[in-house]
Design an enzyme around this catalytic site. Sequence first.
Site, short mmCIF file in Angstrom:
data_model
loop_
_atom_site.label_atom_id
_atom_site.label_comp_id
_atom_site.label_asym_id
_atom_site.label_seq_id
_atom_site.Cartn_x
_atom_site.Cartn_y
_atom_site.Cartn_z
CB SER A 59 -0.87 0.02 1.26
OG SER A 59 -1.65 1.20 1.33
CE1 TYR A 101 -4.66 -2.18 5.19
CE2 TYR A 101 -4.06 0.08 4.66
CZ TYR A 101 -4.36 -1.21 4.26
OH TYR A 101 -4.34 -1.52 2.92
O1 NJP Z 1 -10.70 -4.94 -0.68
P1 NJP Z 1 -11.89 -5.98 -0.71
P2 NJP Z 1 -9.51 -4.64 -1.73
N1 NJP Z 1 -8.63 -15.01 4.42
O2 NJP Z 1 -12.55 -5.83 0.60
C1 NJP Z 1 -10.19 -11.20 1.43
C2 NJP Z 1 -5.19 -3.64 -0.13
N2 NJP Z 1 -5.36 -2.22 -0.38
O3 NJP Z 1 -9.65 -5.39 -2.97
O4 NJP Z 1 -12.45 -13.87 2.71
C3 NJP Z 1 -8.83 -14.96 3.10
O5 NJP Z 1 -12.69 -5.81 -1.95
C4 NJP Z 1 -11.66 -10.94 1.17
O6 NJP Z 1 -12.35 -12.17 0.94
P3 NJP Z 1 -13.33 -12.92 1.98
C5 NJP Z 1 -5.92 -4.23 1.04
O7 NJP Z 1 -5.25 -3.96 2.26
C6 NJP Z 1 -6.57 -1.71 -0.67
O8 NJP Z 1 -9.38 -3.18 -1.79
O9 NJP Z 1 -14.27 -13.63 1.07
N3 NJP Z 1 -9.23 -13.88 2.44
C7 NJP Z 1 -11.61 -10.18 -0.13
O10 NJP Z 1 -11.54 -11.06 -1.23
C8 NJP Z 1 -5.88 -5.70 0.69
O11 NJP Z 1 -4.64 -6.27 1.07
C9 NJP Z 1 -6.71 -0.35 -0.89
O12 NJP Z 1 -13.95 -11.89 2.87
C10 NJP Z 1 -9.48 -12.78 3.17
C11 NJP Z 1 -10.28 -9.43 -0.03
O13 NJP Z 1 -9.53 -10.02 1.04
C12 NJP Z 1 -5.95 -5.68 -0.83
O14 NJP Z 1 -5.69 -4.34 -1.24
C13 NJP Z 1 -5.60 0.47 -0.83
C14 NJP Z 1 -9.29 -12.75 4.55
C15 NJP Z 1 -10.49 -7.96 0.26
O15 NJP Z 1 -11.16 -7.40 -0.82
C16 NJP Z 1 -7.30 -6.07 -1.41
O16 NJP Z 1 -8.30 -5.21 -0.87
C17 NJP Z 1 -4.38 -0.08 -0.52
C18 NJP Z 1 -8.86 -13.93 5.18
N4 NJP Z 1 -8.65 -14.00 6.50
C19 NJP Z 1 -4.26 -1.43 -0.31
N5 NJP Z 1 -9.61 -11.50 4.99
C20 NJP Z 1 -8.02 0.29 -1.21
N6 NJP Z 1 -9.07 -0.49 -1.51
O17 NJP Z 1 -8.08 1.53 -1.21
C21 NJP Z 1 -9.97 -10.79 3.91
O18 NJP Z 1 -3.31 0.72 -0.45
N7 NJP Z 1 -9.89 -11.55 2.81
#
Ligand code: NJP
Length: 229
Positions: free
Chosen positions: A137, A149
């Site tokens: 990030s 975070y």
């Molecule tokens: O968010 P979102 P993003 N085990 O909520 C999964 C980083 N980032 O695409 O398990 C397995 O749409 C969750 O799946 P589910 C951010 O920190 C973002 O934006 O089904 N999976 C979902 O597929 C992250 O590292 C921004 O709930 C787990 C996914 O994670 C990455 O981008 C800015 C889980 C999250 O999808 C993807 O986030 C930045 C677990 N324990 C960095 N916990 C931004 N959006 O602005 C969660 O700098 N997931």
Amino acid sequence: MDDKVFLITGASSGIGEATAVAAAAAGYRLVLAARSDDRLQALVDKLGGGDHAIAVRCDVTEWEDQVATVQAALDAFGRLDVVFANAGFGAPRGFLESDVDHWKAMVLTNVYGAALTIRAALPAVRETQGHVLLTGSVAGRRALPGSLYSATKWAVTAMGEALRLECNDSGVRVTLIEPGAVDTPFFDNKPTIRALDPEDVADAVMFAVGRPPHVDVNEILLRPTEQSS
Ligand code: NJP
């Protein structure tokens, strides 16, 4: 068994889902990992069914799930070429905000979960001289006020560089993808600026993956044009 295979954690939504679509369009077989198996299965269907993609229920904080995900990839497609450790989430800023259970889950997911993905996948990725990408990030390159975070993403930045150094002689490439604000369910409220689309981040991933084998793109930091810091 000749098609390259691309494993994504956090594939059920946002950046992971958009990257799955882009990677499928580029000809990869997909291994889609997350906890929401209904959403993953819908994405499998969208990508053309089980010959093209598989869904694996995986909580990245569970070692057994991570091992089973890599095994499922090898069983289905016989190889593993690209691993995108992308699962993660945030927390309200402020060291007196959020709650400690949410903090614990975030640290385990963003840091320990990414490390477990590397550990589970690395033997297979070494076999193919493949590619590991990590979603860091902008918040992993500068501190944000009151942001634990941000500290987790600093850890991811260090993890990517540590892995790159370890893999230096192996032909394995390592890339940190470092987005600013992306319009995904990551945010409870939609960003007030024109944020990046998840497809913009997927483009960055595919750029890094698409370089020739002698080119290792180590970091891509991309902000929305309107984001100042
Ligand atoms: O968010 P979102 P993003 N085990 O909520 C999964 C980083 N980032 O695409 O398990 C397995 O749409 C969750 O799946 P589910 C951010 O920190 C973002 O934006 O089904 N999976 C979902 O597929 C992250 O590292 C921004 O709930 C787990 C996914 O994670 C990455 O981008 C800015 C889980 C999250 O999808 C993807 O986030 C930045 C677990 N324990 C960095 N916990 C931004 N959006 O602005 C969660 O700098 N997931």
